[in-house]
Design a protein around this motif. Sequence first.
Motif, PDB file in Angstrom:
ATOM      1  N   VAL A   1      38.307  15.952  56.155  1.00  0.00           N
ATOM      2  CA  VAL A   1      38.587  14.984  55.089  1.00  0.00           C
ATOM      3  C   VAL A   1      40.014  15.189  54.595  1.00  0.00           C
ATOM      4  O   VAL A   1      40.406  16.306  54.237  1.00  0.00           O
ATOM      5  CB  VAL A   1      37.607  15.141  53.903  1.00  0.00           C
ATOM      6  N   TRP A   2      40.776  14.119  54.610  1.00  0.00           N
ATOM      7  CA  TRP A   2      42.092  14.094  53.976  1.00  0.00           C
ATOM      8  C   TRP A   2      41.969  13.307  52.675  1.00  0.00           C
ATOM      9  O   TRP A   2      41.676  12.113  52.692  1.00  0.00           O
ATOM     10  CB  TRP A   2      43.132  13.407  54.865  1.00  0.00           C
ATOM     11  N   ARG A   3      42.184  13.970  51.570  1.00  0.00           N
ATOM     12  CA  ARG A   3      42.067  13.338  50.256  1.00  0.00           C
ATOM     13  C   ARG A   3      43.448  12.871  49.790  1.00  0.00           C
ATOM     14  O   ARG A   3      44.393  13.659  49.735  1.00  0.00           O
ATOM     15  CB  ARG A   3      41.478  14.315  49.245  1.00  0.00           C
ATOM     16  N   LEU A   4      43.583  11.591  49.456  1.00  0.00           N
ATOM     17  CA  LEU A   4      44.846  11.043  48.970  1.00  0.00           C
ATOM     18  C   LEU A   4      44.910  11.165  47.453  1.00  0.00           C
ATOM     19  O   LEU A   4      44.001  10.729  46.746  1.00  0.00           O
ATOM     20  CB  LEU A   4      44.983   9.573  49.370  1.00  0.00           C
ATOM     21  N   THR A   5      46.007  11.754  46.953  1.00  0.00           N
ATOM     22  CA  THR A   5      46.209  11.868  45.512  1.00  0.00           C
ATOM     23  C   THR A   5      47.586  11.318  45.140  1.00  0.00           C
ATOM     24  O   THR A   5      48.515  11.319  45.940  1.00  0.00           O
ATOM     25  CB  THR A   5      46.113  13.325  45.022  1.00  0.00           C
ATOM     26  N   PHE A   6      47.680  10.852  43.905  1.00  0.00           N
ATOM     27  CA  PHE A   6      48.951  10.444  43.312  1.00  0.00           C
ATOM     28  C   PHE A   6      49.163  11.276  42.053  1.00  0.00           C
ATOM     29  O   PHE A   6      48.372  11.190  41.115  1.00  0.00           O
ATOM     30  CB  PHE A   6      48.946   8.955  42.958  1.00  0.00           C
ATOM     31  N   ASP A   7      50.197  12.107  42.080  1.00  0.00           N
ATOM     32  CA  ASP A   7      50.434  13.050  40.980  1.00  0.00           C
ATOM     33  C   ASP A   7      49.181  13.851  40.660  1.00  0.00           C
ATOM     34  O   ASP A   7      48.832  14.094  39.508  1.00  0.00           O
ATOM     35  CB  ASP A   7      50.930  12.321  39.733  1.00  0.00           C
ATOM     36  N   GLY A   8      48.469  14.253  41.703  1.00  0.00           N
ATOM     37  CA  GLY A   8      47.309  15.113  41.549  1.00  0.00           C
ATOM     38  C   GLY A   8      46.013  14.415  41.251  1.00  0.00           C
ATOM     39  O   GLY A   8      44.963  15.065  41.184  1.00  0.00           O
TER      40      GLY A   8
ATOM     41  N   GLY B   1      38.370  10.056  46.492  1.00  0.00           N
ATOM     42  CA  GLY B   1      38.177  11.428  46.034  1.00  0.00           C
ATOM     43  C   GLY B   1      36.735  11.855  45.937  1.00  0.00           C
ATOM     44  O   GLY B   1      36.429  12.836  45.244  1.00  0.00           O
ATOM     45  N   ASP B   2      35.820  11.178  46.636  1.00  0.00           N
ATOM     46  CA  ASP B   2      34.403  11.532  46.511  1.00  0.00           C
ATOM     47  C   ASP B   2      33.743  11.833  47.850  1.00  0.00           C
ATOM     48  O   ASP B   2      32.516  11.849  47.953  1.00  0.00           O
ATOM     49  CB  ASP B   2      33.637  10.422  45.789  1.00  0.00           C
ATOM     50  N   VAL B   3      34.531  12.066  48.893  1.00  0.00           N
ATOM     51  CA  VAL B   3      33.976  12.384  50.208  1.00  0.00           C
ATOM     52  C   VAL B   3      33.993  13.894  50.411  1.00  0.00           C
ATOM     53  O   VAL B   3      35.034  14.541  50.233  1.00  0.00           O
ATOM     54  CB  VAL B   3      34.778  11.694  51.331  1.00  0.00           C
TER      55      VAL B   3
END
Length: 512
Positions: free
Chosen positions: A101-108, A91-93
Amino acid sequence: MPLTLGVRLDGRAPRRWHLRLLEALAAPGRDLCVARAPGPGALPGNAGLLFAVEARLRRLPGDGPAAPVPLSAFAAYPDLDAAGLVLDLCGDVAPAPGRRVWRLTFDGACGEAGLLAALLAGRTPVAALLEGERVVAAGRLGTESLTVMRTAFEDGLIRTVDLVRAALAGDESGAPGLGPEAFLPPAPAGLSVTAIGLRAGTMLARTVAARLHRLGYRTPHWRVGWRHLAGPDVIDLRRLPSQGWHDLPDDGLRFYADPFPIVHAGRTILFVEEYPHATGRGVISAVAFGPDGPEGVPVPVLEEPHHLSYPFVFERDGAHWMIPESGAAGTIDLYRATAFPGGWVKTATLVADVTASDATLLEQAGRWWLFATVRDRGLDLPDRAARGAYSDALHLWSAPDFRGPWTPHPRNPVLVDFAAARPAGRIVARDGALIRPVQDCRRGYGEALSLARIDRLDAQGYAQTVETTLRAGPGFPGSRLHTLNRTEAFEFIDGSGSAPRFRRRGSSSKSG
């Protein structure tokens, strides 16, 4: 030009699943690189202690997907430099000219802490890939291990790899993203050292209570319900009728589940999974129905050395065919009846090297489609290691004939959704739409049954909309609802409860 794909991982906590992700993303025309500096989103320190305690108590192997690996394991991958697309696991790119950039999140929340926080909160985690505000892909991650956090955590990591791989395949082909935006949760759950400790105590208490319950009861103990059908069925009603259901009786030493009826010579023949508790291995049994209901008890018609269930039976080309679930054998197999309703002979293996659940056929526009949820068999993991859930990843295959040859969908899994991926009966046509019964496993395997409208089914993608969710209640008591099928004369469901291990002679499991 080749695509340079970068993966940003936390260099303080490289894990085996990161290696699995890079292996899954490797393909001709892709150059992979890795950013491995320390990053945000790491697990609290006592999460490792929780995992270690669980591994000791449950005798889990220490080299599963969450196992740490040295940074040297990534030496073959160059440092991230000018990647055209970066998969950001921390989450820091920040985006830059010429770089997506594709940011991966889990429950936001970014990072693995978001996944564990959702599990500790008792939620079904939602994994999402975001490009800015756009949802590239999203899915509800599943696990059959609701009380062992390390296994649940690793199940989520395994399915995340599938989600990323399918999203990248869709991006390169121009197909829409995997999963609807409706999956996205309103707010991320917090994760703290205290929360981990409290949840660990709660899980231990629940585990002890469940073991005590199993001393006196066989659980789950499924049962089949049937009713005469003289009006609208469950799909038309969008609810369970409050009256008219009858149990298919059992002796308490076995249960019946997965009802699949078919009409033969004017009578309904019901096929079921018969599961003797003593053997722990399902067989396929059948019983004929007359005007007043079942004529006798189900009789085994198909047995194998491995477990069988979900007897998808159909008639075609003057013969009766069946595709029973045979995931324990690692295949999807086709059988033909030589002395219906018995005499089943295996005629073909439709799909090999796959742990598939509840294979369901559909013939549509001159082509056959095969639906099933698939558990990962490709991981090089030790016995007892997490391998992903059985019920959250929907795979499709298509063929010109039900005997094959079957071609996997290029975007498998076409759906990641613990609430609506796993089949729960035949797909039926209603008012110009195809309705697919599906299992909702968020509160446990087979806890609820939903009706999903198929919105898209083609070689480029799949989409569905869940329209109704049904649960056991006054009309059919129990804790779960699992399968739905019918003929013109009868409708069938199944549900689950518990059966006492010690019963008085002459007692019956029939509940009315």
